[in-house]
Design a protein around this motif. Structure first.
Motif, mmCIF file in Angstrom:
data_model
loop_
_atom_site.group_PDB
_atom_site.id
_atom_site.type_symbol
_atom_site.label_atom_id
_atom_site.label_comp_id
_atom_site.label_asym_id
_atom_site.label_seq_id
_atom_site.Cartn_x
_atom_site.Cartn_y
_atom_site.Cartn_z
ATOM 1 N N ALA A 17 0.834 -1.203 0.000
ATOM 2 C CA ALA A 17 0.000 0.000 0.000
ATOM 3 C C ALA A 17 0.870 1.254 0.000
ATOM 4 C CB ALA A 17 -0.918 -0.003 1.212
ATOM 5 N N VAL A 18 1.986 1.180 0.674
ATOM 6 C CA VAL A 18 2.908 2.317 0.735
ATOM 7 C C VAL A 18 3.413 2.661 -0.660
ATOM 8 C CG1 VAL A 18 5.172 3.061 1.565
ATOM 9 C CG2 VAL A 18 3.610 1.872 3.104
ATOM 10 N N VAL A 19 3.812 1.669 -1.430
ATOM 11 C CA VAL A 19 4.335 1.891 -2.779
ATOM 12 C C VAL A 19 3.263 2.503 -3.677
ATOM 13 C CG1 VAL A 19 5.226 0.755 -4.839
ATOM 14 C CG2 VAL A 19 6.050 0.067 -2.590
ATOM 15 N N LEU A 20 2.053 1.973 -3.631
ATOM 16 C CA LEU A 20 0.968 2.490 -4.463
ATOM 17 C C LEU A 20 0.595 3.923 -4.084
ATOM 18 C CD1 LEU A 20 -1.410 -0.605 -4.732
ATOM 19 C CD2 LEU A 20 0.098 0.327 -6.485
ATOM 20 N N ILE A 21 0.504 4.183 -2.800
ATOM 21 C CA ILE A 21 0.134 5.522 -2.344
ATOM 22 C C ILE A 21 1.219 6.534 -2.710
ATOM 23 C CG2 ILE A 21 -0.293 6.942 -0.294
ATOM 24 C CD1 ILE A 21 -1.675 4.442 0.925
ATOM 25 N N LEU A 22 2.474 6.165 -2.524
ATOM 26 C CA LEU A 22 3.563 7.074 -2.871
ATOM 27 C C LEU A 22 3.596 7.363 -4.372
ATOM 28 C CD1 LEU A 22 6.561 5.989 -0.621
ATOM 29 C CD2 LEU A 22 5.275 8.118 -0.533
ATOM 30 N N ASP A 23 3.359 6.327 -5.178
ATOM 31 C CA ASP A 23 3.354 6.515 -6.629
ATOM 32 C C ASP A 23 2.227 7.462 -7.039
ATOM 33 O OD1 ASP A 23 4.280 5.888 -9.324
ATOM 34 O OD2 ASP A 23 2.359 4.834 -9.523
ATOM 35 N N LYS A 24 1.040 7.237 -6.491
ATOM 36 C CA LYS A 24 -0.100 8.104 -6.805
ATOM 37 C C LYS A 24 0.158 9.526 -6.307
ATOM 38 C CE LYS A 24 -5.056 8.627 -6.193
ATOM 39 N NZ LYS A 24 -6.262 8.145 -5.570
ATOM 40 N N LEU A 25 0.748 9.648 -5.144
ATOM 41 C CA LEU A 25 1.059 10.952 -4.568
ATOM 42 C C LEU A 25 2.051 11.709 -5.451
ATOM 43 C CD1 LEU A 25 0.850 12.928 -2.193
ATOM 44 C CD2 LEU A 25 2.706 11.665 -1.115
ATOM 45 N N ARG A 26 3.078 11.034 -5.913
ATOM 46 C CA ARG A 26 4.071 11.674 -6.784
ATOM 47 C C ARG A 26 3.422 12.160 -8.078
ATOM 48 N NH1 ARG A 26 7.705 7.063 -5.533
ATOM 49 N NH2 ARG A 26 8.884 7.750 -3.733
ATOM 50 N N ARG A 27 2.596 11.320 -8.689
ATOM 51 C CA ARG A 27 1.939 11.714 -9.934
ATOM 52 C C ARG A 27 1.005 12.905 -9.710
ATOM 53 N NH1 ARG A 27 -1.102 7.164 -11.445
ATOM 54 N NH2 ARG A 27 -0.148 5.817 -9.924
ATOM 55 N N THR A 28 0.265 12.890 -8.596
ATOM 56 C CA THR A 28 -0.646 13.986 -8.280
ATOM 57 C C THR A 28 0.131 15.284 -8.053
ATOM 58 O OG1 THR A 28 -2.169 12.430 -7.250
ATOM 59 C CG2 THR A 28 -2.458 14.757 -6.697
ATOM 60 N N GLN A 29 1.189 15.191 -7.274
ATOM 61 C CA GLN A 29 1.991 16.386 -6.986
ATOM 62 C C GLN A 29 2.645 16.927 -8.251
ATOM 63 O OE1 GLN A 29 2.295 18.113 -4.172
ATOM 64 N NE2 GLN A 29 0.840 16.785 -3.130
ATOM 65 N N LEU A 30 3.150 16.057 -9.092
ATOM 66 C CA LEU A 30 3.765 16.504 -10.341
ATOM 67 C C LEU A 30 2.736 17.164 -11.253
ATOM 68 C CD1 LEU A 30 6.228 13.598 -11.173
ATOM 69 C CD2 LEU A 30 6.820 15.958 -10.611
ATOM 70 N N ALA A 31 1.543 16.595 -11.309
ATOM 71 C CA ALA A 31 0.487 17.172 -12.140
ATOM 72 C C ALA A 31 0.073 18.543 -11.612
ATOM 73 C CB ALA A 31 -0.717 16.239 -12.189
ATOM 74 N N GLU A 32 -0.054 18.671 -10.293
ATOM 75 C CA GLU A 32 -0.413 19.962 -9.701
ATOM 76 C C GLU A 32 0.663 21.003 -9.991
ATOM 77 O OE1 GLU A 32 -1.037 19.323 -5.547
ATOM 78 O OE2 GLU A 32 -2.895 18.211 -5.845
ATOM 79 N N PHE A 33 1.910 20.611 -9.833
ATOM 80 C CA PHE A 33 3.009 21.550 -10.053
ATOM 81 C C PHE A 33 3.116 21.939 -11.524
ATOM 82 C CE2 PHE A 33 7.528 22.692 -10.519
ATOM 83 C CZ PHE A 33 7.560 23.728 -9.600
ATOM 84 N N ALA A 34 2.926 20.968 -12.409
ATOM 85 C CA ALA A 34 3.010 21.241 -13.847
ATOM 86 C C ALA A 34 1.867 22.142 -14.309
ATOM 87 C CB ALA A 34 3.006 19.939 -14.628
ATOM 88 N N ALA A 35 0.745 22.085 -13.623
ATOM 89 C CA ALA A 35 -0.406 22.887 -14.014
ATOM 90 C C ALA A 35 -0.281 24.340 -13.570
ATOM 91 C CB ALA A 35 -1.680 22.286 -13.418
ATOM 92 N N LYS A 36 0.618 24.616 -12.649
ATOM 93 C CA LYS A 36 0.774 25.982 -12.156
ATOM 94 C C LYS A 36 1.389 26.862 -13.230
ATOM 95 C CE LYS A 36 1.182 25.131 -7.264
ATOM 96 N NZ LYS A 36 0.063 25.932 -6.814
ATOM 97 N N LYS A 37 0.873 28.081 -13.317
ATOM 98 C CA LYS A 37 1.404 29.055 -14.267
ATOM 99 C C LYS A 37 2.580 29.761 -13.601
ATOM 100 C CE LYS A 37 0.177 33.043 -17.030
ATOM 101 N NZ LYS A 37 -0.834 34.026 -17.351
ATOM 102 N N VAL A 38 3.717 29.766 -14.269
ATOM 103 C CA VAL A 38 4.909 30.416 -13.735
ATOM 104 C C VAL A 38 4.922 31.856 -14.222
ATOM 105 C CG1 VAL A 38 7.430 30.399 -13.703
ATOM 106 C CG2 VAL A 38 6.174 28.251 -13.693
ATOM 107 N N ILE A 39 5.065 32.771 -13.272
ATOM 108 C CA ILE A 39 5.115 34.193 -13.597
ATOM 109 C C ILE A 39 6.541 34.665 -13.426
ATOM 110 C CG2 ILE A 39 4.296 36.486 -12.954
ATOM 111 C CD1 ILE A 39 1.842 35.052 -11.726
#
Length: 142
Positions: free
Chosen positions: A96-118
């Protein structure tokens, strides 16, 4: 070893150049004398050139690509990531740790990539350091 020389003298010269301009404007001779006008023009041009050079150097300093709000967002995201990892580590099931960490990394990367850089600079320049991406060789490698 790379050394970044900060031109302190460039900034130390600004105040004396400004004082020179102010002193020339306050002289008793006034601006009726063409030589006084020429001196004032020269002093003003020297001060403007020094300001432009100092500004150019300050703009081209490395770092500072993110404004304060964006830095706060990154810090909050990292704090959230750290807290989620703590929760996952306290879990009993290793898979469960591996799956949760993988999902967390993908979610965090998607959130960060979606941010507009000024950019705080309208004409940002980027320099690529080829040495930074080259793996270092140890002296024992042959």
């Amino acid at each position: 070893m790379s050394t970044n020389v900060f031109p302190i003298s460039l900034y130390e010269e600004l105040l004396p150049k400004l004082v020179a301009v102010l002193e020339l404007t306050q002289q008793d001779a006034g601006m009726s004398n063409p030589q006084a006008k020429q001196k004032l023009l020269q002093a003003t041009n020297n001060f403007k050139a020094a300001i432009a050079q100092a500004k150019d150097f300050a703009i081209n300093l490395p770092g500072g690509e993110l404004v304060i709000e964006e830095q706060d967002d990154v810090i909050n995201m990292l704090d959230t990531l750290k807290e989620r990892k703590r929760q996952v580590v306290s879990s009993d099931h290793p898979f469960a740790v591996v799956l949760i960490l993988d999902k967390l990394r993908r979610t965090q990367l998607a959130e960060f990539a979606a941010k507009k850089v000024i950019s705080s600079s309208s004409d940002m320049k980027m320099e690529v350091d080829s040495v930074a991406s080259t793996p270092a060789r140890s002296t024992s490698d042959g």
